[in-house]
Design an enzyme around this catalytic site. Structure first.
Site, PDB file in Angstrom:
ATOM      1  CG  ASP A 175      35.991  -4.828 -23.498  1.00 14.46           C
ATOM      2  OD1 ASP A 175      36.313  -5.868 -22.892  1.00 14.46           O
ATOM      3  OD2 ASP A 175      35.773  -3.733 -22.914  1.00 14.46           O
ATOM      4  CG  ASN A 183      28.244  -1.220 -13.952  1.00 12.60           C
ATOM      5  OD1 ASN A 183      27.073  -1.109 -14.286  1.00 12.60           O
ATOM      6  ND2 ASN A 183      28.986  -2.260 -14.268  1.00 12.60           N
ATOM      7  CG  ASP A 192      22.071  -4.618 -15.847  1.00  9.62           C
ATOM      8  OD1 ASP A 192      23.293  -4.854 -15.908  1.00  9.62           O
ATOM      9  OD2 ASP A 192      21.324  -5.076 -14.962  1.00  9.62           O
ATOM     10  CD  GLU A 218      33.457  -5.024 -20.270  1.00  7.88           C
ATOM     11  OE1 GLU A 218      33.875  -6.203 -20.241  1.00  7.88           O
ATOM     12  OE2 GLU A 218      34.140  -4.055 -20.656  1.00  7.88           O
TER      13      GLU A 218
END
Ligand code: GH3
Ligand code: MG
Ligand code: MG
Ligand code: MG
Length: 310
Positions: A175, A183, A192, A218
């Protein structure tokens, strides 16, 4: 996405001269041709190692072509097998029987070479299309790894196989750390790119039999067949270090991206615990949670079931 390798074709014909002539024509057209003399031999070959195209005669001693079609369809092969039936039966009623039995197309005997190759080319398009659809249905469209659907199906099969043959099997969940911040600070597109970059780092860190799936946002799962807990921890550590030690290039600049890992293996489950996709992933997830709580950018293995648990 299409397979650049020549297609494997199984030619089933009981008449030796016919078989040889067809075999030569097909080889010259670039097919990897295998042969069988009747339906029984063909079915055994297909079940052992399915090819992409089946070109079968109808009238043969033993299992005939129409029955072979039916048996192949009943076998529910994982990939699509395109079937072209070679037939001397040319009444509309016979043709209906052949198609209903599972043939995709038919050609009358003696087959004209150009027509045969053209019909096979049409079959080839179907084979390639079904392959692409199949690949898309198991692929994550953003990062190009396997997707969650594949993970659930395939990990279930891996667990069954490992149990049957008494082999080890490990999984790790990764993770990304503080991904929301990436972000927020650099934009979703950079986020991304980071996901893609991470998947690529994992892909190039694992062995050929290991595979990776995107579990969700993620989070990624790596499945390591024939691998025990200690070896899986070492793999997780290698991936962790590769991420932490080198910045990741993105269009908005280079970033340090770290990830936390939870590792579990079949050997960690107690004998009273049924090995399922859910139990194994749950164990890995608990270990991941510990990595997060302990400060992130680390690897935690589940505790092996102790005698007290049994
Ligand atoms: P932690 O270290 O505890 O894991 O924190 P985190 O920020 O990584 O975890 P959190 O669950 O708070 O946030 C995950 C973020 O991942 C939120 C979500 O918007 C983002 N995300 C999920 N899927 C995608 C995606 O496909 N692209 C991008 N750019 N972001 C995604
Ligand atoms: Mg015949
Ligand atoms: Mg998460
Ligand atoms: Mg996260």
């Amino acid at each position: 996405m299409s397979d650049p390798k020549p297609l494997r074709l199984l030619l089933v014909e009981d008449e030796p001269i016919q078989r040889r002539v067809l075999q030569r024509q097909l080889r010259n057209a670039g097919y990897l041709v295998e042969t069988a003399q009747n339906g029984d031999e063909a079915l055994a070959k297909i079940l052992a190692d399915p090819c992409s195209i089946l070109l079968t005669d109808w009238d043969m001693p033993g299992m005939d072509g129409a029955t072979l079609c039916r048996r192949v369809r009943e076998a529910n092969l994982s990939g699509y097998l395109y079937i072209l039936l070679l037939t001397g039966h040319d009444s509309a009623a016979d043709i209906v029987v052949g198609l209903e039995a599972g043939a995709d197309d038919y050609i009358r005997k003696p087959a004209n070479e150009a027509e045969l190759l053209a019909r096979l080319k049409a079959g080839r398009r179907i084979v390639e299309l079904t392959r692409q659809v199949q690949l898309l249905s198991v692929t994550d469209s953003l990062v190009g790894t396997y997707n969650r659907r594949y993970l659930t199906d395939q990990l279930g099969l891996e667990i069954e196989r490992a149990r049957r043959y008494g082999r080890p099997l490990a999984v790790l969940i990764a993770d990304l750390d503080h991904f929301k911040r990436i972000n927020d600070e650099h934009g979703h597109l950079t986020g991304d790119e980071v996901l893609q970059g991470f998947a690529e780092r994992v892909r190039t860190s694992i062995r050929q039999n290991d595979w990776i799936a995107r579990y969700g946002g993620e989070e990624f799962v790596v499945v390591l067949p024939d691998t025990n807990l200690a070896a899986a921890v070492a793999t997780a550590e290698k991936i962790r270090l590769r991420c932490a030690s080198a910045q990741m290039a993105t269009t908005t600049g280079a970033l340090v991206v770290t990830a936390s890992f939870g590792v579990a293996a079949l050997e960690c489950l107690s004998v009273t615990e049924t090995a399922t996709v859910a139990t194994l992933l749950h164990r890995a997830d608990v270990a991941l949670y510990r990595s997060k709580n302990a400060g992130r950018n680390r690897v935690t293995a589940v505790e092996v079931a102790s005698a007290v648990d049994l």
